[in-house]
Design an enzyme around this catalytic site. Sequence first.
Site, PDB file in Angstrom:
ATOM      1  CB  THR A  78      -9.189  -0.661   2.778  1.00 14.04           C
ATOM      2  OG1 THR A  78      -8.211  -1.076   2.086  1.00 14.04           O
ATOM      3  CG2 THR A  78     -10.669  -0.904   2.213  1.00 14.04           C
TER       4      THR A  78
ATOM      5  CE1 TYR B 249       0.227  -0.637   2.086  1.00  9.65           C
ATOM      6  CE2 TYR B 249      -0.842   1.103   3.434  1.00  9.65           C
ATOM      7  CZ  TYR B 249      -0.782   0.193   2.342  1.00  9.65           C
ATOM      8  OH  TYR B 249      -1.730   0.221   1.082  1.00  9.65           O
TER       9      TYR B 249
ATOM     10  CE  LYS C 296      -1.314  -3.507   2.813  1.00 15.79           C
ATOM     11  NZ  LYS C 296      -2.395  -2.299   3.235  1.00 15.79           N
TER      12      LYS C 296
ATOM     13  CB  VAL D 105      -2.970  -6.398   4.824  1.00 15.50           C
ATOM     14  CG1 VAL D 105      -3.900  -5.353   5.169  1.00 15.50           C
ATOM     15  CG2 VAL D 105      -1.997  -6.460   6.039  1.00 15.50           C
TER      16      VAL D 105
END
Length: 297
Positions: free
Chosen positions: A49, A137, A165, A207
């Site tokens: 992001t 991730y 994540k 997250v």
Amino acid sequence: MKKPVFTGAGVAIITPMYEDGSINFDELGRIIEDQIARHTDAIIICGTTGECSTMTDEEQLAAIKFAVDTVNHRVPVIAGAGSNDTDHGCALAAKSAACGADALLMVTPYYNKTSQAGLVAHFTAMAEAGGIPVILYNVPSRTGLNIAPETALELSKHPLINGIKEASGNISQVAKVAALCGDALNIYSGNDDQVVPLLALGGKGVVSVVSNVAPELVHNCCQAFFDGDTAKACALQLEMLPLEEALFCEVNPIPVKYAMNVLGWNAGECRLPLVEPSDAHKAKIEQALQAAGLIKE
């Protein structure tokens, strides 16, 4: 048991930019202060992001150092420090840790990919180079590579690999990771529409992209679950869905940056190859913000 890097809602924070594409640190500071004031539980800087994929290493490290200094230990700061080049990832991990980050977020290698054995070697090398806790991730829709539950188990044996994540969207896979790893790997949702399901599997938080525009909503959803009020947590999860759908109507972070501009922040535009959302999607984003009561009259 590994102490979680954070519990609750960590914001996958945007990187505001000027018209020339350079980072607007003044606005980033204002956004960070607003996030903390509105109960965000952690700042995740230079993730997907935050447009890390179009930043130079120097820009990325400057943003991490700025976030660390601005937050000043009020909440954890997790720095994006992944790469598809292990040597590069090791260097970035070490430099990000030296900036004072509390933990590192490391994405699976993209494009060149690797085997599951390669993932173990890749993440182990980068974790040891950084020397601070790591959150893996897993986002196969972007990288073309999935961390198998058995691989998560192997990685969880490393003292520095603290969490994962999970943005695979596969609840069954997350359940298997939870069953295999237990307290050795803290699970975070990487999808705003799956916060409560992952908390129910023992997850520690999310997250969140939605937290950019509605930090209290996501924090309160997690907190309600932790407090044992699952009915409230479920209600807030469902309340979140229209925002989540709007903020993912095009590839992230195109919609959320547009939303932040609508809400009065000087977020700027995304760097190419990301472009402005279509007019139809702009309308959808504005309608969702309006319905959520976020647009000030």
